[in-house]
Design an enzyme around this catalytic site. Structure first.
Site, PDB file in Angstrom:
ATOM      1  N   ARG A  51      66.759 105.200  42.532  1.00 35.48           N
ATOM      2  CA  ARG A  51      68.206 105.110  42.804  1.00 35.48           C
ATOM      3  C   ARG A  51      69.059 105.349  41.584  1.00 35.48           C
ATOM      4  O   ARG A  51      70.040 106.092  41.622  1.00 35.48           O
ATOM      5  CB  ARG A  51      68.564 103.716  43.344  1.00 35.48           C
ATOM      6  CG  ARG A  51      68.367 103.550  44.812  1.00 35.48           C
ATOM      7  CD  ARG A  51      67.984 102.123  45.110  1.00 35.48           C
ATOM      8  NE  ARG A  51      66.633 101.913  44.626  1.00 35.48           N
ATOM      9  CZ  ARG A  51      65.557 102.132  45.370  1.00 35.48           C
ATOM     10  NH1 ARG A  51      65.681 102.469  46.615  1.00 35.48           N
ATOM     11  NH2 ARG A  51      64.344 101.977  44.863  1.00 35.48           N
ATOM     12  N   THR A  52      68.716 104.689  40.486  1.00 34.70           N
ATOM     13  CA  THR A  52      69.622 104.744  39.334  1.00 34.70           C
ATOM     14  C   THR A  52      69.705 106.167  38.793  1.00 34.70           C
ATOM     15  O   THR A  52      70.797 106.705  38.585  1.00 34.70           O
ATOM     16  CB  THR A  52      69.154 103.757  38.246  1.00 34.70           C
ATOM     17  OG1 THR A  52      69.011 102.472  38.841  1.00 34.70           O
ATOM     18  CG2 THR A  52      70.172 103.680  37.118  1.00 34.70           C
ATOM     19  N   LYS A  81      55.240 111.528  20.122  1.00 36.25           N
ATOM     20  CA  LYS A  81      54.875 112.045  18.789  1.00 36.25           C
ATOM     21  C   LYS A  81      55.322 111.088  17.692  1.00 36.25           C
ATOM     22  O   LYS A  81      55.314 111.420  16.523  1.00 36.25           O
ATOM     23  CB  LYS A  81      55.528 113.411  18.569  1.00 36.25           C
ATOM     24  CG  LYS A  81      55.143 114.461  19.587  1.00 36.25           C
ATOM     25  CD  LYS A  81      55.820 115.779  19.223  1.00 36.25           C
ATOM     26  CE  LYS A  81      55.677 116.795  20.325  1.00 36.25           C
ATOM     27  NZ  LYS A  81      56.487 117.992  20.056  1.00 36.25           N
ATOM     28  N   ARG A 102      67.569 104.717  30.425  1.00 39.60           N
ATOM     29  CA  ARG A 102      66.807 103.514  30.827  1.00 39.60           C
ATOM     30  C   ARG A 102      65.634 103.398  29.866  1.00 39.60           C
ATOM     31  O   ARG A 102      64.952 104.388  29.579  1.00 39.60           O
ATOM     32  CB  ARG A 102      66.312 103.635  32.254  1.00 39.60           C
ATOM     33  CG  ARG A 102      65.296 102.554  32.602  1.00 39.60           C
ATOM     34  CD  ARG A 102      64.973 102.539  34.064  1.00 39.60           C
ATOM     35  NE  ARG A 102      66.086 102.007  34.841  1.00 39.60           N
ATOM     36  CZ  ARG A 102      66.029 101.769  36.145  1.00 39.60           C
ATOM     37  NH1 ARG A 102      64.927 102.035  36.816  1.00 39.60           N
ATOM     38  NH2 ARG A 102      67.062 101.281  36.791  1.00 39.60           N
ATOM     39  N   HIS A 130      71.204  95.364  33.135  1.00 32.42           N
ATOM     40  CA  HIS A 130      71.322  96.544  33.997  1.00 32.42           C
ATOM     41  C   HIS A 130      72.783  96.574  34.477  1.00 32.42           C
ATOM     42  O   HIS A 130      73.068  96.342  35.658  1.00 32.42           O
ATOM     43  CB  HIS A 130      70.334  96.424  35.153  1.00 32.42           C
ATOM     44  CG  HIS A 130      70.109  97.693  35.922  1.00 32.42           C
ATOM     45  ND1 HIS A 130      70.883  98.833  35.747  1.00 32.42           N
ATOM     46  CD2 HIS A 130      69.191  97.998  36.884  1.00 32.42           C
ATOM     47  CE1 HIS A 130      70.449  99.766  36.582  1.00 32.42           C
ATOM     48  NE2 HIS A 130      69.421  99.289  37.268  1.00 32.42           N
TER      49      HIS A 130
HETATM   50  C1  NCD Z   1      66.163  97.491  39.661  1.00 34.53           C
HETATM   51  C2  NCD Z   1      65.746  97.721  38.218  1.00 34.53           C
HETATM   52  O1  NCD Z   1      65.321  98.821  37.847  1.00 34.53           O
HETATM   53  O2  NCD Z   1      65.892  96.776  37.463  1.00 34.53           O
HETATM   54  N1  NCD Z   1      66.210  98.644  40.412  1.00 34.53           N
HETATM   55  C3  NCD Z   1      67.351  99.389  40.444  1.00 34.53           C
HETATM   56  O3  NCD Z   1      67.820  99.869  39.446  1.00 34.53           O
HETATM   57  N2  NCD Z   1      67.949  99.524  41.634  1.00 34.53           N
HETATM   58  C4  NCD Z   1      65.426  96.401  40.328  1.00 34.53           C
HETATM   59  C5  NCD Z   1      63.933  96.401  40.298  1.00 34.53           C
HETATM   60  O4  NCD Z   1      63.292  97.312  39.809  1.00 34.53           O
HETATM   61  O5  NCD Z   1      63.390  95.432  40.826  1.00 34.53           O
END
Ligand code: NCD
Length: 301
Positions: A51-52, A81, A102, A130
């Site tokens: 999703r993100t 590397k 991320r 997040h």
């Molecule tokens: C979450 C995450 O990556 O922290 N997912 C997301 O971004 N929708 C929640 C999760 O992974 O449990």
């Protein structure tokens, strides 16, 4: 605001402006199709994402910008590397107008921001934060016509490692008379730093161990999966707090059920059709919130 690192950066006025912009984008997407024209935005994911990453990439494209991406930067970038994150970011910043990142390290977004000449968007940093997920969680609550002051929210599941909960708590603390119930097993309780944060911001925090302890007219139930990738010790046996029809029916018609997704067993598919189950809408809103955030941050830096 140059970088989006943590929810401590946001206040109620800024949040209201962002959500109004997201509302306007949803109503009039045609007005924004060129707003980031000629911009190039990188998405760098050192941890898995569906999703993100895809909602950010869709947001980038819907604003008329272009995207360069490393889907699996932990293995497919020069990190293998031995390149430091700082060096990678310095270089990518030279190619782009913004970096969505991320990373598995809690401090990665901050480290990146310290060396980046373009905005960094923290798309998840280890078990720490997040912030863009918390923004879309709050936006979903707003779309359900709930007011943020006097809100009651149960955060459920892995409160120890769940970065979405950690960020959501900081956004809720912006508002007045908020009550947060923390429903988890003892091993996965909310870390003290977040409990203290709520106290300092005059929010009420009530730890509990069963759905029976929640008021039936609670505004929001925010369930989460156990972050199995973040621990190895066998004595931390995870316990799921499963919401199924029977559990959900104990709550009022006005209670909404959220989840950042992906879900495991903690939300039974038998509640997917319940009008209170908002998690798929929540994921959809994420794209609009991220559009508003990219637009606001990149044009006003
Ligand atoms: C979450 C995450 O990556 O922290 N997912 C997301 O971004 N929708 C929640 C999760 O992974 O449990």
């Amino acid at each position: 605001m140059k970088h989006i690192i943590s929810c401590e950066q946001f206040d109620a006025d800024w949040l209201e402006r962002l959500f109004n912009l997201a509302d306007d984008m949803m109503e009039h997407p045609e007005n924004y199709t060129q707003s980031l024209r000629h911009k190039v935005i990188a998405t760098m994911f050192f941890e898995p994402s569906t999703r993100t990453r895809l909602s950010f990439e869709a947001a980038i494209m819907r604003l008329g910008a272009r995207n360069i991406s490393t889907e699996n930067a932990r293995e497919a970038s020069s990190a293998t590397k031995g390149e430091t994150l700082e060096d990678t970011i310095r270089v990518v910043a030279g190619y782009t107008d913004g970096i969505v990142m991320r990373h598995f390290d809690k401090d990665a977004a901050l480290r990146a921001a310290q060396v980046s000449s373009v905005p960094i968007f923290n798309a998840g940093s280890g078990s720490g934060a997040h912030p863009t997920q918390a923004l879309l969680d709050m936006y979903t609550i707003h779309k359900c016509n709930k007011s943020f002051n006097h809100l009651s929210v149960a955060v459920v599941g892995d409160l120890l490692f769940g970065r979405t909960v950690h960020s959501l708590i900081k956004l809720l603390a912006v508002y007045d008379h908020v009550i947060i119930y923390g429903l988890s097993s003892r091993h996965f309780a909310l870390p003290k730093e977040y409990v203290d944060y709520l106290k300092i911001h005059n929010a009420t925090y009530i730890p509990c161990e069963s759905f029976d302890e929640l008021p039936e007219n609670i505004d929001v139930i925010y369930n989460t999966r156990t972050q199995l990738e973040r621990f190895t010790e066998s004595d931390l046996a995870p316990k799921e707090f499963i919401v199924n029809k029977k559990v959900l029916n104990r709550f009022s018609d006005e209670t909404i059920l959220l989840h950042p997704l992906p879900r495991n067993a903690e939300i039974s598919p038998d509640v997917d059709d319940d009008p209170r189950a908002m998690y798929f809408k929540q994921a959809h809103y994420g794209m609009w919130v991220r559009m508003a955030l990219l637009h606001d941050t990149i044009l006003n830096q």
